[in-house]
Design an enzyme around this catalytic site. Structure first.
Site, PDB file in Angstrom:
ATOM      1  N   TRP A  50       0.864  -1.094   0.002  1.00  0.00           N
ATOM      2  CA  TRP A  50      -0.106   0.106  -0.053  1.00  0.00           C
ATOM      3  C   TRP A  50       0.747   1.358   0.214  1.00  0.00           C
ATOM      4  O   TRP A  50       0.324   2.131   0.090  1.00  0.00           O
ATOM      5  CB  TRP A  50      -0.806  -0.167   1.310  1.00  0.00           C
ATOM      6  N   LYS A 105      -2.959  -8.516  -7.407  1.00  0.00           N
ATOM      7  CA  LYS A 105      -3.779  -8.305  -6.192  1.00  0.00           C
ATOM      8  C   LYS A 105      -2.991  -6.997  -5.365  1.00  0.00           C
ATOM      9  O   LYS A 105      -2.115  -7.121  -4.846  1.00  0.00           O
ATOM     10  CB  LYS A 105      -3.492  -9.480  -5.515  1.00  0.00           C
ATOM     11  N   SER A 120       5.887  -6.948   3.191  1.00  0.00           N
ATOM     12  CA  SER A 120       6.685  -7.266   4.362  1.00  0.00           C
ATOM     13  C   SER A 120       7.630  -8.798   4.280  1.00  0.00           C
ATOM     14  O   SER A 120       6.863  -9.716   3.600  1.00  0.00           O
ATOM     15  CB  SER A 120       5.797  -7.487   5.442  1.00  0.00           C
ATOM     16  N   TYR A 126       3.669 -21.033  -0.249  1.00  0.00           N
ATOM     17  CA  TYR A 126       2.531 -21.475  -1.037  1.00  0.00           C
ATOM     18  C   TYR A 126       3.393 -22.072  -2.169  1.00  0.00           C
ATOM     19  O   TYR A 126       2.835 -23.377  -2.746  1.00  0.00           O
ATOM     20  CB  TYR A 126       2.176 -20.190  -1.550  1.00  0.00           C
ATOM     21  N   GLU A 156      10.302  -8.606  -2.987  1.00  0.00           N
ATOM     22  CA  GLU A 156      10.945  -7.503  -2.425  1.00  0.00           C
ATOM     23  C   GLU A 156      10.456  -7.133  -1.147  1.00  0.00           C
ATOM     24  O   GLU A 156       9.078  -6.947  -0.982  1.00  0.00           O
ATOM     25  CB  GLU A 156      10.617  -6.318  -3.530  1.00  0.00           C
ATOM     26  N   CYS A 166      10.046   1.292   2.176  1.00  0.00           N
ATOM     27  CA  CYS A 166      10.952   0.059   2.373  1.00  0.00           C
ATOM     28  C   CYS A 166      12.363   0.328   2.508  1.00  0.00           C
ATOM     29  O   CYS A 166      13.224  -0.342   3.317  1.00  0.00           O
ATOM     30  CB  CYS A 166      10.868  -0.883   1.037  1.00  0.00           C
ATOM     31  N   LYS A 183       1.004   0.571  16.048  1.00  0.00           N
ATOM     32  CA  LYS A 183       2.280  -0.050  15.930  1.00  0.00           C
ATOM     33  C   LYS A 183       3.359   0.809  15.968  1.00  0.00           C
ATOM     34  O   LYS A 183       4.121   0.693  16.906  1.00  0.00           O
ATOM     35  CB  LYS A 183       2.280  -0.716  14.543  1.00  0.00           C
ATOM     36  N   GLU A 239      11.670  -3.266  11.696  1.00  0.00           N
ATOM     37  CA  GLU A 239      11.024  -2.148  10.707  1.00  0.00           C
ATOM     38  C   GLU A 239      10.128  -1.549  11.139  1.00  0.00           C
ATOM     39  O   GLU A 239       8.836  -2.065  11.727  1.00  0.00           O
ATOM     40  CB  GLU A 239      10.814  -2.784   9.469  1.00  0.00           C
TER      41      GLU A 239
HETATM   42  P1  NAD Z   1       2.106  -6.901   3.611  1.00  0.00           P
HETATM   43  O1  NAD Z   1       3.284  -7.895   3.539  1.00  0.00           O
HETATM   44  O2  NAD Z   1       1.272  -6.752   4.723  1.00  0.00           O
HETATM   45  O3  NAD Z   1       1.093  -6.803   2.360  1.00  0.00           O
HETATM   46  C1  NAD Z   1       1.694  -6.976   0.937  1.00  0.00           C
HETATM   47  C2  NAD Z   1       0.636  -7.657   0.200  1.00  0.00           C
HETATM   48  O4  NAD Z   1       0.485  -9.090   0.525  1.00  0.00           O
HETATM   49  C3  NAD Z   1      -0.603  -6.886   0.014  1.00  0.00           C
HETATM   50  O5  NAD Z   1      -1.190  -7.063  -1.087  1.00  0.00           O
HETATM   51  C4  NAD Z   1      -1.541  -7.922   1.153  1.00  0.00           C
HETATM   52  O6  NAD Z   1      -2.839  -7.995   0.915  1.00  0.00           O
HETATM   53  C5  NAD Z   1      -0.670  -9.406   0.943  1.00  0.00           C
HETATM   54  N1  NAD Z   1      -0.949 -10.305   1.708  1.00  0.00           N
HETATM   55  C6  NAD Z   1      -1.274  -9.895   3.335  1.00  0.00           C
HETATM   56  N2  NAD Z   1      -1.206 -11.193   3.885  1.00  0.00           N
HETATM   57  C7  NAD Z   1      -0.886 -12.067   2.957  1.00  0.00           C
HETATM   58  C8  NAD Z   1      -1.242 -13.560   3.113  1.00  0.00           C
HETATM   59  N3  NAD Z   1      -1.454 -14.259   4.155  1.00  0.00           N
HETATM   60  N4  NAD Z   1      -1.048 -14.266   1.977  1.00  0.00           N
HETATM   61  C9  NAD Z   1      -1.001 -13.773   0.530  1.00  0.00           C
HETATM   62  N5  NAD Z   1      -0.767 -12.377   0.656  1.00  0.00           N
HETATM   63  C10 NAD Z   1      -1.041 -11.502   1.762  1.00  0.00           C
HETATM   64  O7  NAD Z   1       2.945  -5.476   3.310  1.00  0.00           O
HETATM   65  P2  NAD Z   1       2.608  -3.931   3.187  1.00  0.00           P
HETATM   66  O8  NAD Z   1       2.059  -3.812   4.691  1.00  0.00           O
HETATM   67  O9  NAD Z   1       1.537  -3.871   2.477  1.00  0.00           O
HETATM   68  O10 NAD Z   1       3.762  -3.039   2.834  1.00  0.00           O
HETATM   69  C11 NAD Z   1       4.668  -2.794   3.455  1.00  0.00           C
HETATM   70  C12 NAD Z   1       5.814  -3.560   3.457  1.00  0.00           C
HETATM   71  O11 NAD Z   1       6.224  -3.687   2.259  1.00  0.00           O
HETATM   72  C13 NAD Z   1       7.046  -3.195   4.348  1.00  0.00           C
HETATM   73  O12 NAD Z   1       7.640  -4.209   5.096  1.00  0.00           O
HETATM   74  C14 NAD Z   1       7.865  -2.797   3.309  1.00  0.00           C
HETATM   75  O13 NAD Z   1       9.104  -2.569   3.704  1.00  0.00           O
HETATM   76  C15 NAD Z   1       7.759  -3.503   2.049  1.00  0.00           C
HETATM   77  N6  NAD Z   1       8.177  -2.869   0.857  1.00  0.00           N
HETATM   78  C16 NAD Z   1       9.095  -3.499   0.308  1.00  0.00           C
HETATM   79  C17 NAD Z   1       9.454  -2.598  -0.998  1.00  0.00           C
HETATM   80  C18 NAD Z   1      10.611  -3.203  -1.945  1.00  0.00           C
HETATM   81  O14 NAD Z   1      10.782  -3.140  -3.017  1.00  0.00           O
HETATM   82  N7  NAD Z   1      11.486  -3.999  -1.053  1.00  0.00           N
HETATM   83  C19 NAD Z   1       8.801  -1.562  -1.419  1.00  0.00           C
HETATM   84  C20 NAD Z   1       7.591  -1.227  -1.005  1.00  0.00           C
HETATM   85  C21 NAD Z   1       7.238  -1.867   0.263  1.00  0.00           C
END
Ligand code: NAD
Length: 491
Positions: free
Chosen positions: A158, A182, A236, A246, A258, A293, A343, A392
């Site tokens: 997001w 998604k 994350s 999976y 990522e 991130c 948080k 983080e």
């Molecule tokens: P998140 O891991 O909570 O969610 C990411 C995606 O995974 C969302 O679409 C979410 O709906 C989906 N998801 C959540 N639970 C799931 C499950 N059990 N099974 C399958 N899919 C699931 O992350 P967030 O809170 O949306 O984003 C923040 C995180 O993203 C931070 O840790 C940040 O560092 C990371 N991030 C990394 C980069 C990069 O390029 N390395 C870039 C942007 C954000």
């Protein structure tokens, strides 16, 4: 609010070129984190919707309507797609600001232009990359060709809703794949609109499908799907791990992750102009509310400059007004949702109770707005074993950790489970390269906080990533399979 009218919200899934409701008939609320008000109800996609989208993507892939177009032909369509995004830039910027709490100046000047640039860059690249011929003898011709993988699932976060989606969509579509995207439950609106704009630009039905929905339902269904060839994930580290599970429990689909970070900004004893250091360290720490991130969340600073730098950073916060994201002067909007605000505040409390000193900020603010605002916060006297130095936080919080020698600075910077980005500040050229090489991170900025640009690969060492890179020509590797065609020649 400077808008004259709100955009129309598209809230359905976009599958096979059409808007459809979720099969289970359920919806979820999406809210404006600056006010706590519900913006819209979005269709809650689940396993059945993912099945429909994957089937549409598979059909479109197998019949070659996109996968077998000449790269130059795909390029033309994608350039048109970029033009359509540009023509709707204000609407897309508004969607990400309303739903994501992102300052409108950022979404107007960074998110949307970078999204367009990313798409144009891959469109332009795809008819200029060549495959390889192996150095065989005269008895054979060994061709090493790249082919699209097939159906690609993209699960995105997001914090940069449009841009993170496009980092996946542009190289995947340019390479000839079909996709199911998604978006995060918290920010679905811009991705749904993007799919509609793609169709308007001539991307064939079934090639780009978007299914909004909760991660545990729609995201997991994509991760476990037997007919998805690859999943590319940004989010994350915790959820990223699930995608490996999976894949191992389903069809061994390829997975690229990522993930999170805890990136250091290392300021040596010989810093460049302090104004620049202050500007860049604050930019790295506070850009996108720290919900980034590669956020420079740990300031690793030589003791000789620590006091001056920390006091100037505190003064520098005046250039980072917090407030309504729709106000063009705002640089820090709210946290994405109430649980995330809690948080972040929990981490700030933990920092205090573990003995770090709050130099500035440290509290929730603008509560009357109904939004989830946190004052930008600088901690001093942090040690690497404190929770705020290890985990983080994903909020506007900077932790200052002092060091005495360059070796100690490098050790502290590298003493983390993550390795996404880092920066080093110094006027000593030798030290700059020494430290840049020693830092265990995917991107190292010298005298600036940086993520590189679209030409450079982006991804993490250690637990910040897995299986490939976003951006650059390297990203094309993510979305292609290599095939050897071996021609035996009779001489
Ligand atoms: P998140 O891991 O909570 O969610 C990411 C995606 O995974 C969302 O679409 C979410 O709906 C989906 N998801 C959540 N639970 C799931 C499950 N059990 N099974 C399958 N899919 C699931 O992350 P967030 O809170 O949306 O984003 C923040 C995180 O993203 C931070 O840790 C940040 O560092 C990371 N991030 C990394 C980069 C990069 O390029 N390395 C870039 C942007 C954000």
């Amino acid at each position: 609010m400077t808008l004259t009218a709100l955009p129309t919200f598209r809230t359905q899934a976009f599958i096979d070129g059409r808007f459809v409701d979720a099969a289970a008939g359920e919806t979820f609320a999406t809210e404006n984190p600056a006010t706590g008000e519900v913006i819209a109800r979005v269709q809650a996609g689940g396993a059945e919707d993912i099945d429909r989208a994957v089937a549409a993507a598979r059909r479109s892939f197998e019949d070659g309507r996109w996968s077998r177009l000449a790269p130059a032909a795909r390029k033309q369509v994608l350039l048109g797609f970029a033009d359509v995004i540009e023509a709707n830039a204000e609407e897309l910027a508004t969607l990400d600001s309303l739903e994501g709490g992102k300052p409108i100046t950022d979404t107007r000047e960074v998110d949307v232009p970078e999204t367009v640039k990313t798409l144009r860059w891959y469109a332009e690249a795809i008819d200029k990359v060549f495959d390889a011929v192996a150095p065989t003898g005269p008895e054979a011709l060994g061709l090493i060709v790249r082919e699209p993988i097939g159906v690609v699932g993209a699960v995105v976060p997001w914090n940069f809703p449009l841009l993170m989606a496009m980092w996946k969509i542009a190289p995947a579509l340019a390479s000839g794949n079909s996709m199911v995207v998604k978006p995060s439950r918290l920010t679905s609106l811009s991705a749904i609109r993007l799919a509609e704009l793609a169709a308007e630009a001539g991307v064939p039905d079934g090639v780009l499908n978007v299914v909004p929905g909760p991660g545990g339902a729609a995201g997991a269904a994509l991760g476990r799907h037997m007919d998805v060839d690859k999943v590319t994930f940004t989010g994350s580290t915790e959820v990223g791990r699930l995608f490996l599970q999976y894949a191992s429990e389903s069809n061994l689909k390829e997975v690229t992750l990522e993930l999170g970070g805890k990136s250091p900004a290392v300021v040596l004893a010989s810093p460049p102009d302090m104004d620049l250091v202050v500007e860049q360290v604050l930019f790295g720490a506070l850009m996108n509310m720290g919900e980034n991130c590669s956020q420079g969340s740990r300031l690793i600073v030589h003791r000789s400059v620590q006091d001056e730098l920390v006091s100037r950073l505190a003064d520098g916060l005046a250039a980072w007004p917090v407030g309504d994201p729709m106000e063009p002067s705002t640089r820090i909007g709210p946290m994405i949702e109430k649980p995330h605000l809690e948080k972040v505040m929990g981490y700030i409390d933990r920092g205090r109770s573990e003995g770090a000193r709050v130099v500035s900020g440290g509290s929730r603010i603008l509560e009357d707005s109904g939004g989830y605002f946190v004052a930008p916060t600088i901690f001093d006297g942090v040690t690497n074993d404190m929770t705020i130095a290890r985990e983080e936080i994903f909020g506007p919080v900077l932790s200052t950790i002092p060091f005495e020698t360059e070796e100690e600075g490098i050790r502290l910077a590298n003493e983390t489970a993550y390795g996404l980005a880092a920066s080093v500040f110094t006027t000593d050229l030798d030290a700059a390269f020494r430290v840049a090489r020693a830092l265990r991170a995917g991107t190292v900025g010298v005298n600036a906080y940086s993520e590189g640009d679209i030409t450079t690969p982006f991804g993490g060492f250690k637990q910040s990533g897995f299986g490939g890179r976003d951006k650059g020509l390297e990203a094309l590797e993510q979305y292609t399979e290599k095939k050897t065609i071996w021609v035996t020649l009779r001489t």
